[in-house]
Design a protein around this motif. Structure first.
Motif, PDB file in Angstrom:
ATOM      1  N   VAL A   1       0.850  -1.193   0.000  1.00 11.15           N
ATOM      2  CA  VAL A   1       0.000   0.000   0.000  1.00 11.15           C
ATOM      3  C   VAL A   1       0.883   1.239   0.000  1.00 11.15           C
ATOM      4  CG1 VAL A   1      -1.936  -1.166   1.129  1.00 11.15           C
ATOM      5  CG2 VAL A   1      -0.206  -0.040   2.526  1.00 11.15           C
ATOM      6  N   ALA A   2       0.308   2.364  -0.374  1.00  7.82           N
ATOM      7  CA  ALA A   2       1.080   3.606  -0.448  1.00  7.82           C
ATOM      8  C   ALA A   2       1.599   4.021   0.922  1.00  7.82           C
ATOM      9  CB  ALA A   2       0.238   4.718  -1.061  1.00  7.82           C
ATOM     10  N   SER A   3       0.760   3.883   1.953  1.00 10.42           N
ATOM     11  CA  SER A   3       1.191   4.188   3.314  1.00 10.42           C
ATOM     12  C   SER A   3       0.169   3.617   4.283  1.00 10.42           C
ATOM     13  CB  SER A   3       1.342   5.698   3.528  1.00 10.42           C
ATOM     14  OG  SER A   3       0.095   6.338   3.401  1.00 10.42           O
ATOM     15  N   LEU A   4       0.576   3.505   5.526  1.00 11.01           N
ATOM     16  CA  LEU A   4      -0.283   2.993   6.593  1.00 11.01           C
ATOM     17  C   LEU A   4      -0.386   4.035   7.699  1.00 11.01           C
ATOM     18  CD1 LEU A   4       1.144  -0.629   6.701  1.00 11.01           C
ATOM     19  CD2 LEU A   4      -1.183   0.003   6.028  1.00 11.01           C
ATOM     20  N   ALA A   5      -1.451   3.943   8.479  1.00 14.39           N
ATOM     21  CA  ALA A   5      -1.648   4.872   9.597  1.00 14.39           C
ATOM     22  C   ALA A   5      -0.454   4.826  10.541  1.00 14.39           C
ATOM     23  CB  ALA A   5      -2.930   4.523  10.348  1.00 14.39           C
ATOM     24  N   VAL A   6      -0.205   5.905  11.201  1.00 11.84           N
ATOM     25  CA  VAL A   6       0.848   6.103  12.208  1.00 11.84           C
ATOM     26  C   VAL A   6       2.239   5.695  11.721  1.00 11.84           C
ATOM     27  CG1 VAL A   6      -0.760   6.027  14.157  1.00 11.84           C
ATOM     28  CG2 VAL A   6       0.361   3.910  13.440  1.00 11.84           C
ATOM     29  N   GLY A   7       2.451   5.715  10.399  1.00 11.45           N
ATOM     30  CA  GLY A   7       3.758   5.379   9.850  1.00 11.45           C
ATOM     31  C   GLY A   7       4.137   3.919  10.009  1.00 11.45           C
ATOM     32  N   ALA A   8       3.153   3.049  10.174  1.00 14.46           N
ATOM     33  CA  ALA A   8       3.419   1.623  10.376  1.00 14.46           C
ATOM     34  C   ALA A   8       4.012   0.994   9.131  1.00 14.46           C
ATOM     35  CB  ALA A   8       2.126   0.898  10.752  1.00 14.46           C
ATOM     36  N   ALA A   9       4.818  -0.046   9.324  1.00 13.90           N
ATOM     37  CA  ALA A   9       5.387  -0.810   8.225  1.00 13.90           C
ATOM     38  C   ALA A   9       4.456  -1.939   7.793  1.00 13.90           C
ATOM     39  CB  ALA A   9       6.746  -1.388   8.629  1.00 13.90           C
ATOM     40  N   VAL A  10       3.585  -2.376   8.736  1.00 13.57           N
ATOM     41  CA  VAL A  10       2.686  -3.501   8.462  1.00 13.57           C
ATOM     42  C   VAL A  10       1.397  -3.334   9.248  1.00 13.57           C
ATOM     43  CG1 VAL A  10       3.688  -4.960  10.292  1.00 13.57           C
ATOM     44  CG2 VAL A  10       2.552  -6.046   8.338  1.00 13.57           C
ATOM     45  N   GLU A  11       0.307  -3.806   8.663  1.00 12.73           N
ATOM     46  CA  GLU A  11      -0.983  -3.886   9.356  1.00 12.73           C
ATOM     47  C   GLU A  11      -1.597  -5.226   9.001  1.00 12.73           C
ATOM     48  OE1 GLU A  11      -5.284  -1.547   9.604  1.00 12.73           O
ATOM     49  OE2 GLU A  11      -3.486  -0.454   8.997  1.00 12.73           O
ATOM     50  N   ILE A  12      -2.116  -5.930  10.006  1.00 12.07           N
ATOM     51  CA  ILE A  12      -2.652  -7.274   9.789  1.00 12.07           C
ATOM     52  C   ILE A  12      -4.081  -7.333  10.320  1.00 12.07           C
ATOM     53  CG2 ILE A  12      -2.339  -9.741  10.230  1.00 12.07           C
ATOM     54  CD1 ILE A  12       0.680  -9.117  10.648  1.00 12.07           C
ATOM     55  N   LYS A  13      -4.989  -7.703   9.442  1.00 12.29           N
ATOM     56  CA  LYS A  13      -6.419  -7.825   9.755  1.00 12.29           C
ATOM     57  C   LYS A  13      -6.801  -9.283   9.612  1.00 12.29           C
ATOM     58  CE  LYS A  13     -10.859  -6.075   8.007  1.00 12.29           C
ATOM     59  NZ  LYS A  13     -11.408  -6.023   9.339  1.00 12.29           N
ATOM     60  N   CYS A  14      -7.530  -9.827  10.594  1.00  5.04           N
ATOM     61  CA  CYS A  14      -7.854 -11.264  10.571  1.00  5.04           C
ATOM     62  C   CYS A  14      -9.325 -11.530  10.836  1.00  5.04           C
ATOM     63  CB  CYS A  14      -7.015 -12.010  11.600  1.00  5.04           C
ATOM     64  SG  CYS A  14      -5.240 -11.935  11.303  1.00  5.04           S
ATOM     65  N   LEU A  15      -9.716 -12.722  10.471  1.00  8.90           N
ATOM     66  CA  LEU A  15     -11.073 -13.216  10.662  1.00  8.90           C
ATOM     67  C   LEU A  15     -10.952 -14.599  11.297  1.00  8.90           C
ATOM     68  CD1 LEU A  15     -14.135 -12.899   9.827  1.00  8.90           C
ATOM     69  CD2 LEU A  15     -13.496 -14.096   7.741  1.00  8.90           C
ATOM     70  N   GLY A  16     -11.662 -14.814  12.380  1.00  8.14           N
ATOM     71  CA  GLY A  16     -11.572 -16.107  13.060  1.00  8.14           C
ATOM     72  C   GLY A  16     -12.907 -16.540  13.621  1.00  8.14           C
ATOM     73  N   SER A  17     -12.887 -17.613  14.370  1.00  9.42           N
ATOM     74  CA  SER A  17     -14.108 -18.122  14.978  1.00  9.42           C
ATOM     75  C   SER A  17     -13.888 -18.343  16.464  1.00  9.42           C
ATOM     76  CB  SER A  17     -14.531 -19.424  14.311  1.00  9.42           C
ATOM     77  OG  SER A  17     -13.545 -20.423  14.523  1.00  9.42           O
ATOM     78  N   LEU A  18     -14.995 -18.448  17.174  1.00 13.55           N
ATOM     79  CA  LEU A  18     -14.931 -18.703  18.618  1.00 13.55           C
ATOM     80  C   LEU A  18     -14.619 -20.167  18.873  1.00 13.55           C
ATOM     81  CD1 LEU A  18     -17.951 -16.571  19.842  1.00 13.55           C
ATOM     82  CD2 LEU A  18     -15.518 -16.031  19.961  1.00 13.55           C
TER      83      LEU A  18
END
Length: 143
Positions: free
Chosen positions: A126-143
């Protein structure tokens, strides 16, 4: 008029589909998003960056892509545990990288958190991430 058992089933389905936020003990409240939401048996984990939310105020994990990936995935684990689940129940992740050249270095850390039967995944530069982060990871899981 609908039979009583049909009305009861509709009421139960409505309750099962109700959205509820995941609160991680010790983390600050962030008014613009929840760390995760649960709907039914599904846990939707917000994008996690490499921040240590146990510090006051939360601080970026220093040390580059590997340190940030480690922190981001520790955050995913903390959210899943606060939801009453674990990393073993993560089914899908999306990884956003500020620099695709860091893909291999991120993967070295990622594999430590998902050593067996890893979740499905997509990764994007991506062009850039919030707070100058190098990586952002979004996940989907179950209980």
């Amino acid at each position: 008029m609908a039979p009583l058992f049909v009305l009861a089933a509709i009421a139960l389905l409505g309750e099962a589909g109700a959205k509820r936020p995941v609160i991680v003990p010790g983390w600050p409240s962030i008014p613009i998003f929840s760390a995760a939401t649960i709907v039914g048996e599904t846990v939707y984990v917000s994008g996690m960056v490499g921040f240590d939310f146990g510090k006051s105020p939360p601080a970026k994990c220093e040390g580059g892509i590997q340190a940030e990936t480690e922190c981001a995935l520790r955050n995913v684990r903390a959210v899943m545990e606060a939801a009453g689940s674990s990393l073993e129940n993560v089914a899908d992740c999306t990884v956003f990288l500020a620099d695709i050249a860091q893909f291999s270095a991120m993967n070295e850390v990622y594999l430590k958190f998902f050593p067996k039967d890893p979740p499905s995944r997509a990764a994007f530069a991506v062009a850039s991430l919030a707070v100058g982060a190098a990586v952002e990871i979004k996940c989907l899981g179950s209980l």
